[in-house]
Design a protein around this motif. Structure first.
Motif, mmCIF file in Angstrom:
data_model
loop_
_atom_site.group_PDB
_atom_site.id
_atom_site.type_symbol
_atom_site.label_atom_id
_atom_site.label_comp_id
_atom_site.label_asym_id
_atom_site.label_seq_id
_atom_site.Cartn_x
_atom_site.Cartn_y
_atom_site.Cartn_z
ATOM 1 N N VAL A 238 78.704 -7.424 26.970
ATOM 2 C CA VAL A 238 78.917 -8.453 25.957
ATOM 3 C C VAL A 238 77.862 -8.324 24.869
ATOM 4 O O VAL A 238 76.705 -7.970 25.132
ATOM 5 C CB VAL A 238 78.866 -9.866 26.594
ATOM 6 C CG1 VAL A 238 77.516 -10.124 27.242
ATOM 7 C CG2 VAL A 238 79.194 -10.958 25.582
ATOM 8 N N ILE A 239 78.285 -8.592 23.647
ATOM 9 C CA ILE A 239 77.368 -8.636 22.500
ATOM 10 C C ILE A 239 77.150 -10.098 22.150
ATOM 11 O O ILE A 239 78.109 -10.876 22.052
ATOM 12 C CB ILE A 239 77.971 -7.896 21.282
ATOM 13 C CG1 ILE A 239 78.179 -6.415 21.616
ATOM 14 C CG2 ILE A 239 77.069 -8.062 20.056
ATOM 15 C CD1 ILE A 239 79.008 -5.677 20.572
ATOM 16 N N GLU A 245 71.379 -12.527 24.507
ATOM 17 C CA GLU A 245 71.956 -12.262 25.827
ATOM 18 C C GLU A 245 72.867 -11.033 25.821
ATOM 19 O O GLU A 245 73.866 -10.993 26.530
ATOM 20 C CB GLU A 245 72.720 -13.493 26.320
ATOM 21 C CG GLU A 245 71.844 -14.706 26.582
ATOM 22 C CD GLU A 245 72.630 -15.876 27.146
ATOM 23 O OE1 GLU A 245 72.701 -16.000 28.380
ATOM 24 O OE2 GLU A 245 73.186 -16.662 26.350
ATOM 25 N N ASN A 246 72.526 -10.034 25.052
ATOM 26 C CA ASN A 246 73.290 -8.794 25.070
ATOM 27 C C ASN A 246 73.222 -8.149 26.452
ATOM 28 O O ASN A 246 72.149 -8.063 27.056
ATOM 29 C CB ASN A 246 72.727 -7.802 24.041
ATOM 30 C CG ASN A 246 72.944 -8.257 22.616
ATOM 31 O OD1 ASN A 246 74.066 -8.550 22.212
ATOM 32 N ND2 ASN A 246 71.864 -8.340 21.858
ATOM 33 N N VAL A 247 74.378 -7.699 26.940
ATOM 34 C CA VAL A 247 74.438 -6.966 28.204
ATOM 35 C C VAL A 247 75.350 -5.756 27.979
ATOM 36 O O VAL A 247 76.524 -5.907 27.640
ATOM 37 C CB VAL A 247 75.010 -7.830 29.350
ATOM 38 C CG1 VAL A 247 75.002 -7.040 30.653
ATOM 39 C CG2 VAL A 247 74.233 -9.134 29.500
ATOM 40 N N ASN A 248 74.797 -4.563 28.149
ATOM 41 C CA ASN A 248 75.556 -3.325 27.906
ATOM 42 C C ASN A 248 76.327 -3.403 26.577
ATOM 43 O O ASN A 248 77.549 -3.187 26.543
ATOM 44 C CB ASN A 248 76.540 -3.062 29.051
ATOM 45 C CG ASN A 248 75.864 -2.991 30.394
ATOM 46 O OD1 ASN A 248 74.734 -2.533 30.521
ATOM 47 N ND2 ASN A 248 76.567 -3.457 31.432
ATOM 48 N N PRO A 249 75.650 -3.701 25.473
ATOM 49 C CA PRO A 249 76.355 -3.900 24.198
ATOM 50 C C PRO A 249 77.156 -2.691 23.726
ATOM 51 O O PRO A 249 78.168 -2.837 23.030
ATOM 52 C CB PRO A 249 75.229 -4.242 23.214
ATOM 53 C CG PRO A 249 73.980 -3.702 23.854
ATOM 54 C CD PRO A 249 74.194 -3.842 25.329
ATOM 55 N N GLU A 250 76.723 -1.498 24.118
ATOM 56 C CA GLU A 250 77.442 -0.289 23.692
ATOM 57 C C GLU A 250 78.828 -0.188 24.326
ATOM 58 O O GLU A 250 79.712 0.507 23.788
ATOM 59 C CB GLU A 250 76.621 0.970 24.039
ATOM 60 C CG GLU A 250 76.383 1.210 25.522
ATOM 61 C CD GLU A 250 75.297 0.350 26.142
ATOM 62 O OE1 GLU A 250 75.096 0.446 27.377
ATOM 63 O OE2 GLU A 250 74.644 -0.415 25.402
ATOM 64 N N ASP A 251 79.040 -0.892 25.454
ATOM 65 C CA ASP A 251 80.345 -0.877 26.122
ATOM 66 C C ASP A 251 80.983 -2.270 26.147
ATOM 67 O O ASP A 251 81.847 -2.550 26.993
ATOM 68 C CB ASP A 251 80.187 -0.397 27.577
ATOM 69 C CG ASP A 251 79.745 1.054 27.665
ATOM 70 O OD1 ASP A 251 80.245 1.868 26.861
ATOM 71 O OD2 ASP A 251 78.893 1.363 28.522
ATOM 72 N N ALA A 252 80.570 -3.120 25.242
ATOM 73 C CA ALA A 252 80.975 -4.523 25.285
ATOM 74 C C ALA A 252 82.476 -4.719 25.111
ATOM 75 O O ALA A 252 83.112 -4.084 24.259
ATOM 76 C CB ALA A 252 80.225 -5.316 24.228
#
Length: 345
Positions: A238-239, A245-252
């Motif tokens: 998620v972006i 709270e970005n989590v794995n933004p490259e695969d969001a």
């Protein structure tokens, strides 16, 4: 005559001695029974079975598994309680109606559904409030998400879009989103012509429907977006355009574009028709024993404070419950006044 009188007197004395002994024994027996009654008066009318109702945050969630540790602790710590039956509703209305009708003894609510229940005549008391951290006020937020490349960057841009909500009785899945949309000049109601509302039925379903492109945007509570769906593999990342709270933004698969104010945490409510001393004991156990540290220390689950297999609710990061009163939900009542939501009653 004198001997006869003496004999009679001896018989009388013997009779009175025997009578006194019998009277003393009867008195002791009565006192013993009375003391026994005092000892048992606190639980001789307590129920042996409680019906517990809740709405799963995730569509496929099983309440019996989600509340396994909660159930085990309550049964172990409350005298005479042998069984907790689960009523798994598909929407908040089922819990509210069950509580009002007396078919459900204890309900796990969202803040809004609790307010709806009390506004519609449910005679309940707050047994405890779910929290992720006992050091802070129990609460959470509603997040608005879109697909990362949707082009929607603000709540105002929901006009004309298909918008996923959770349930008309959901706090973070409808009430607080309604406040946000009204502030943006949009009608969030079920009959809205500003948007096409869709009620997905669960927080997971609302977010996943957005990720799949079936809704242009949708609302769900915070940790469902930032941890639960990622941990379950339903989304990759998620972006966060609003915070950090970005989590794995490259695969969001989702983008957060709006967050509500903090919402009072989810209450467990117990009906006041139960014996007062039973209610007091239930609240005591909820506040003192239904939490991760106590459960691990006493063998009800295993692990550490950060990584354990305790099951208190259908949220992975639940620490347990803290005591609160009905007044804790006055903020939600104020949002009801602002939104004029039909469900507020």
């Amino acid at each position: 005559t004198l001997l006869g009188g003496t004999t009679i007197m001896k018989r009388k004395k013997g009779f009175f001695r025997i009578f006194s002994i019998v009277l003393a024994l009867v008195t002791m027996s009565v006192l013993t029974v009375a003391c026994g009654d005092d000892d048992e008066s606190s639980n001789n009318d307590w129920p042996s079975k409680i019906v517990f109702g809740a709405v799963p945050a995730e569509a496929a969630s099983s309440l019996e598994a989600d509340y396994e540790t909660t159930r085990a602790i309550l049964i172990a710590q409350i005298d005479g309680l042998e069984e907790i039956d689960f009523f798994q509703a598909t929407e908040y209305a089922g819990i509210i109606e069950g509580i009002i009708a007396g078919r459900i003894d204890v309900g796990q609510f969202g803040g809004f559904s609790y307010v709806i229940a009390t506004n519609n005549g449910a005679d309940v008391d707050v047994a405890g409030v779910m929290t992720r951290d006992p050091a802070i006020e129990p609460g959470y937020k509603s997040y608005l998400v879109t697909q990362p490349d949707s082009g929607i960057t603000s709540i105002e841009q929901l006009a004309g879009k298909t918008v996923c909500f959770v349930d008309p009785g959901s706090t973070s899945g409808f009430l607080f989103p309604s406040e946000g949309m009204l502030s943006a000049g949009l009608d969030p109601s079920e009959t809205s012509t500003d948007i096409t509302p869709v009620f997905a039925g669960g927080h997971d379903a609302s977010a996943i429907t957005v990720a799949n492109g079936e809704c242009d945007a949708g609302f769900a509570y915070d940790s469902m977006i930032t941890s639960q769906l990622i941990n379950s593999g339903d989304i990759k990342g998620v972006i966060d355009d609003v915070g950090d709270e970005n989590v794995n933004p490259e695969d969001a698969d989702l983008r957060i574009i709006w967050k509500s104010q903090t919402i009072s945490g989810a209450p467990m409510a117990i009906i006041n028709d139960l014996p007062a001393d039973f209610i007091a004991r239930w609240k005591e156990v909820i506040a003192e024993n239904v939490n991760v540290p106590w459960a691990i220390e006493n063998g009800f689950c295993e692990g550490t404070l950060e990584d354990n297999n305790c099951s208190f609710a259908d949220e992975d990061d639940t620490w347990g419950y803290v005591p609160k009163t009905d007044a804790f939900y006055d903020g939600i009542r104020q949002v009801c006044e602002v939104t004029k939501a039909s469900k507020c009653g």
